[in-house]
Design a protein around this motif. Structure first.
Motif, PDB file in Angstrom:
ATOM      1  N   ASP A   1     -20.750 -66.723  57.469  1.00 55.08           N
ATOM      2  CA  ASP A   1     -20.742 -68.264  57.329  1.00 55.08           C
ATOM      3  C   ASP A   1     -19.529 -68.553  57.828  1.00 55.08           C
ATOM      4  OD1 ASP A   1     -23.559 -68.410  56.765  1.00 55.08           O
ATOM      5  OD2 ASP A   1     -23.121 -68.463  54.542  1.00 55.08           O
ATOM      6  N   ALA A   2     -18.446 -67.970  57.157  1.00 58.31           N
ATOM      7  CA  ALA A   2     -16.845 -68.253  57.493  1.00 58.31           C
ATOM      8  C   ALA A   2     -16.638 -68.249  59.074  1.00 58.31           C
ATOM      9  CB  ALA A   2     -15.964 -67.138  56.799  1.00 58.31           C
ATOM     10  N   VAL A   3     -17.263 -67.217  59.753  1.00 61.02           N
ATOM     11  CA  VAL A   3     -17.049 -67.170  61.212  1.00 61.02           C
ATOM     12  C   VAL A   3     -17.792 -68.311  61.754  1.00 61.02           C
ATOM     13  CG1 VAL A   3     -17.571 -66.006  63.401  1.00 61.02           C
ATOM     14  CG2 VAL A   3     -16.369 -64.553  61.213  1.00 61.02           C
ATOM     15  N   ALA A   4     -19.031 -68.692  61.238  1.00 62.63           N
ATOM     16  CA  ALA A   4     -19.844 -69.597  61.949  1.00 62.63           C
ATOM     17  C   ALA A   4     -19.087 -71.125  61.796  1.00 62.63           C
ATOM     18  CB  ALA A   4     -20.944 -69.856  61.405  1.00 62.63           C
ATOM     19  N   LEU A   5     -18.356 -71.239  60.565  1.00 62.00           N
ATOM     20  CA  LEU A   5     -17.637 -72.611  60.107  1.00 62.00           C
ATOM     21  C   LEU A   5     -16.453 -72.548  61.331  1.00 62.00           C
ATOM     22  CD1 LEU A   5     -17.423 -74.722  58.381  1.00 62.00           C
ATOM     23  CD2 LEU A   5     -16.096 -73.352  56.918  1.00 62.00           C
ATOM     24  N   VAL A   6     -15.822 -71.622  61.763  1.00 64.85           N
ATOM     25  CA  VAL A   6     -14.835 -71.593  62.633  1.00 64.85           C
ATOM     26  C   VAL A   6     -15.247 -71.983  63.972  1.00 64.85           C
ATOM     27  CG1 VAL A   6     -13.110 -70.356  64.042  1.00 64.85           C
ATOM     28  CG2 VAL A   6     -13.315 -70.065  61.654  1.00 64.85           C
ATOM     29  N   ASP A   7     -16.606 -71.409  64.322  1.00 63.61           N
ATOM     30  CA  ASP A   7     -17.068 -71.654  65.509  1.00 63.61           C
ATOM     31  C   ASP A   7     -17.567 -73.157  65.697  1.00 63.61           C
ATOM     32  OD1 ASP A   7     -17.018 -69.471  67.113  1.00 63.61           O
ATOM     33  OD2 ASP A   7     -18.917 -68.906  66.425  1.00 63.61           O
ATOM     34  N   PHE A   8     -17.942 -73.633  64.858  1.00 62.09           N
ATOM     35  CA  PHE A   8     -18.888 -74.973  64.822  1.00 62.09           C
ATOM     36  C   PHE A   8     -17.911 -76.151  64.344  1.00 62.09           C
ATOM     37  CE2 PHE A   8     -22.163 -71.936  64.972  1.00 62.09           C
ATOM     38  CZ  PHE A   8     -22.605 -72.010  66.153  1.00 62.09           C
ATOM     39  N   SER A   9     -16.760 -75.923  63.541  1.00 60.52           N
ATOM     40  CA  SER A   9     -16.159 -76.843  63.032  1.00 60.52           C
ATOM     41  C   SER A   9     -15.108 -77.628  63.775  1.00 60.52           C
ATOM     42  CB  SER A   9     -15.510 -76.522  61.629  1.00 60.52           C
ATOM     43  OG  SER A   9     -14.429 -75.670  61.885  1.00 60.52           O
ATOM     44  N   GLY A  10     -14.499 -76.920  64.830  1.00 60.67           N
ATOM     45  CA  GLY A  10     -13.463 -76.964  65.695  1.00 60.67           C
ATOM     46  C   GLY A  10     -12.045 -76.945  65.055  1.00 60.67           C
ATOM     47  N   ARG A  11     -12.205 -76.438  63.840  1.00 62.75           N
ATOM     48  CA  ARG A  11     -10.787 -76.269  63.082  1.00 62.75           C
ATOM     49  C   ARG A  11     -10.464 -74.871  63.393  1.00 62.75           C
ATOM     50  NH1 ARG A  11     -12.342 -77.341  57.017  1.00 62.75           N
ATOM     51  NH2 ARG A  11     -14.277 -76.460  57.775  1.00 62.75           N
ATOM     52  N   THR A  12      -9.063 -74.636  62.759  1.00 63.28           N
ATOM     53  CA  THR A  12      -8.479 -73.357  63.394  1.00 63.28           C
ATOM     54  C   THR A  12      -8.950 -72.072  62.386  1.00 63.28           C
ATOM     55  OG1 THR A  12      -6.472 -73.692  61.998  1.00 63.28           O
ATOM     56  CG2 THR A  12      -6.644 -74.494  64.277  1.00 63.28           C
ATOM     57  N   VAL A  13      -8.597 -70.948  62.464  1.00 63.88           N
ATOM     58  CA  VAL A  13      -8.866 -69.991  61.676  1.00 63.88           C
ATOM     59  C   VAL A  13      -8.107 -70.163  60.254  1.00 63.88           C
ATOM     60  CG1 VAL A  13      -8.693 -67.478  61.211  1.00 63.88           C
ATOM     61  CG2 VAL A  13      -9.589 -68.336  63.456  1.00 63.88           C
ATOM     62  N   THR A  14      -6.872 -70.530  60.457  1.00 62.19           N
ATOM     63  CA  THR A  14      -6.087 -70.653  59.325  1.00 62.19           C
ATOM     64  C   THR A  14      -6.478 -71.877  58.433  1.00 62.19           C
ATOM     65  OG1 THR A  14      -4.096 -69.756  60.568  1.00 62.19           O
ATOM     66  CG2 THR A  14      -3.555 -71.279  58.595  1.00 62.19           C
ATOM     67  N   GLU A  15      -6.961 -72.958  59.056  1.00 63.68           N
ATOM     68  CA  GLU A  15      -7.421 -74.010  58.005  1.00 63.68           C
ATOM     69  C   GLU A  15      -8.844 -73.430  57.464  1.00 63.68           C
ATOM     70  OE1 GLU A  15      -6.087 -77.848  61.301  1.00 63.68           O
ATOM     71  OE2 GLU A  15      -7.936 -76.757  61.440  1.00 63.68           O
ATOM     72  N   VAL A  16      -9.388 -72.949  58.118  1.00 57.91           N
ATOM     73  CA  VAL A  16     -10.910 -72.465  57.477  1.00 57.91           C
ATOM     74  C   VAL A  16     -10.559 -71.560  56.424  1.00 57.91           C
ATOM     75  CG1 VAL A  16     -13.155 -71.420  57.800  1.00 57.91           C
ATOM     76  CG2 VAL A  16     -12.410 -73.001  59.416  1.00 57.91           C
ATOM     77  N   ALA A  17      -9.735 -70.490  56.775  1.00 60.75           N
ATOM     78  CA  ALA A  17      -9.381 -69.377  55.730  1.00 60.75           C
ATOM     79  C   ALA A  17      -8.710 -70.230  54.474  1.00 60.75           C
ATOM     80  CB  ALA A  17      -8.559 -68.563  56.294  1.00 60.75           C
ATOM     81  N   ARG A  18      -7.847 -71.309  54.534  1.00 62.72           N
ATOM     82  CA  ARG A  18      -7.424 -71.879  53.641  1.00 62.72           C
ATOM     83  C   ARG A  18      -8.273 -72.425  52.694  1.00 62.72           C
ATOM     84  NH1 ARG A  18      -3.043 -74.792  55.919  1.00 62.72           N
ATOM     85  NH2 ARG A  18      -2.007 -72.858  56.233  1.00 62.72           N
ATOM     86  N   GLU A  19      -9.221 -73.188  53.239  1.00 67.89           N
ATOM     87  CA  GLU A  19     -10.386 -73.942  52.654  1.00 67.89           C
ATOM     88  C   GLU A  19     -11.337 -72.987  51.786  1.00 67.89           C
ATOM     89  OE1 GLU A  19     -14.375 -75.891  53.858  1.00 67.89           O
ATOM     90  OE2 GLU A  19     -12.714 -76.510  54.909  1.00 67.89           O
ATOM     91  N   LEU A  20     -11.406 -71.919  52.448  1.00 71.32           N
ATOM     92  CA  LEU A  20     -12.418 -70.641  51.745  1.00 71.32           C
ATOM     93  C   LEU A  20     -11.528 -69.746  50.545  1.00 71.32           C
ATOM     94  CD1 LEU A  20     -14.566 -69.674  54.928  1.00 71.32           C
ATOM     95  CD2 LEU A  20     -15.206 -71.316  52.968  1.00 71.32           C
ATOM     96  N   GLY A  21     -10.523 -69.820  50.860  1.00 70.49           N
ATOM     97  CA  GLY A  21      -9.471 -69.097  49.945  1.00 70.49           C
ATOM     98  C   GLY A  21      -9.437 -67.698  50.033  1.00 70.49           C
ATOM     99  N   VAL A  22      -9.420 -67.348  51.594  1.00 70.06           N
ATOM    100  CA  VAL A  22      -9.234 -65.877  52.146  1.00 70.06           C
ATOM    101  C   VAL A  22      -8.254 -65.853  52.888  1.00 70.06           C
ATOM    102  CG1 VAL A  22     -11.872 -65.553  52.158  1.00 70.06           C
ATOM    103  CG2 VAL A  22     -10.799 -66.341  54.065  1.00 70.06           C
ATOM    104  N   SER A  23      -7.724 -65.117  53.337  1.00 68.66           N
ATOM    105  CA  SER A  23      -6.432 -64.575  54.080  1.00 68.66           C
ATOM    106  C   SER A  23      -6.847 -64.925  55.465  1.00 68.66           C
ATOM    107  CB  SER A  23      -5.798 -63.336  53.881  1.00 68.66           C
ATOM    108  OG  SER A  23      -6.378 -62.509  54.751  1.00 68.66           O
ATOM    109  N   PRO A  24      -5.738 -65.681  56.193  1.00 74.63           N
ATOM    110  CA  PRO A  24      -6.045 -65.979  57.698  1.00 74.63           C
ATOM    111  C   PRO A  24      -6.372 -64.507  58.680  1.00 74.63           C
ATOM    112  CG  PRO A  24      -4.364 -67.408  56.723  1.00 74.63           C
ATOM    113  CD  PRO A  24      -4.706 -66.217  55.728  1.00 74.63           C
ATOM    114  N   GLU A  25      -5.706 -63.562  57.981  1.00 74.72           N
ATOM    115  CA  GLU A  25      -5.850 -62.074  58.892  1.00 74.72           C
ATOM    116  C   GLU A  25      -7.074 -61.744  58.556  1.00 74.72           C
ATOM    117  OE1 GLU A  25      -3.371 -63.037  56.478  1.00 74.72           O
ATOM    118  OE2 GLU A  25      -1.637 -63.434  57.698  1.00 74.72           O
ATOM    119  N   SER A  26      -7.602 -61.808  57.422  1.00 76.04           N
ATOM    120  CA  SER A  26      -8.982 -61.278  57.454  1.00 76.04           C
ATOM    121  C   SER A  26     -10.191 -61.986  58.212  1.00 76.04           C
ATOM    122  CB  SER A  26      -9.647 -61.501  55.874  1.00 76.04           C
ATOM    123  OG  SER A  26      -8.684 -60.585  54.781  1.00 76.04           O
ATOM    124  N   LEU A  27      -9.917 -63.513  57.937  1.00 77.30           N
ATOM    125  CA  LEU A  27     -10.913 -64.259  58.628  1.00 77.30           C
ATOM    126  C   LEU A  27     -10.792 -64.018  60.294  1.00 77.30           C
ATOM    127  CD1 LEU A  27     -13.168 -66.284  59.081  1.00 77.30           C
ATOM    128  CD2 LEU A  27     -11.572 -68.109  58.578  1.00 77.30           C
TER     129      LEU A  27
END
Length: 74
Positions: A16-42
């Motif tokens: 779901d996190a990867v799909a959010l990056v794919d379809f939201s148009g936001r960066t990995v860092t933005e999505v990771a911050r929103e989800l509370g995971v490290s950008p490196e993991s995502l």
């Protein structure tokens, strides 16, 4: 054993996190911050999914190719 700080995320959450990056148009860092995971993991999850789709870097094996190579090595 991994780092005491390492967290395990369920496959569905990673997908779901990867799909959010794919379809939201936001960066990995933005999505990771929103989800509370490290950008490196995502970023790692995202790269694995892209490679599995055959959309990775040139010469990078797809998930299926990597599994076949492991199977042949046994």
């Amino acid at each position: 054993m991994g780092s005491k700080y390492a967290k395990r995320y369920m496959a569905e959450f990673r997908r779901d996190a990867v799909a959010l990056v794919d379809f939201s148009g936001r960066t990995v860092t933005e999505v990771a911050r929103e989800l509370g995971v490290s950008p490196e993991s995502l970023r790692g999850w995202y790269k694995r999914v892209m490679a599995g789709r055959g959309e990775g870097r040139p010469g990078e094996l797809t998930t299926g190719e990597g599994e076949e190579l492991k199977r042949l090595g046994k």
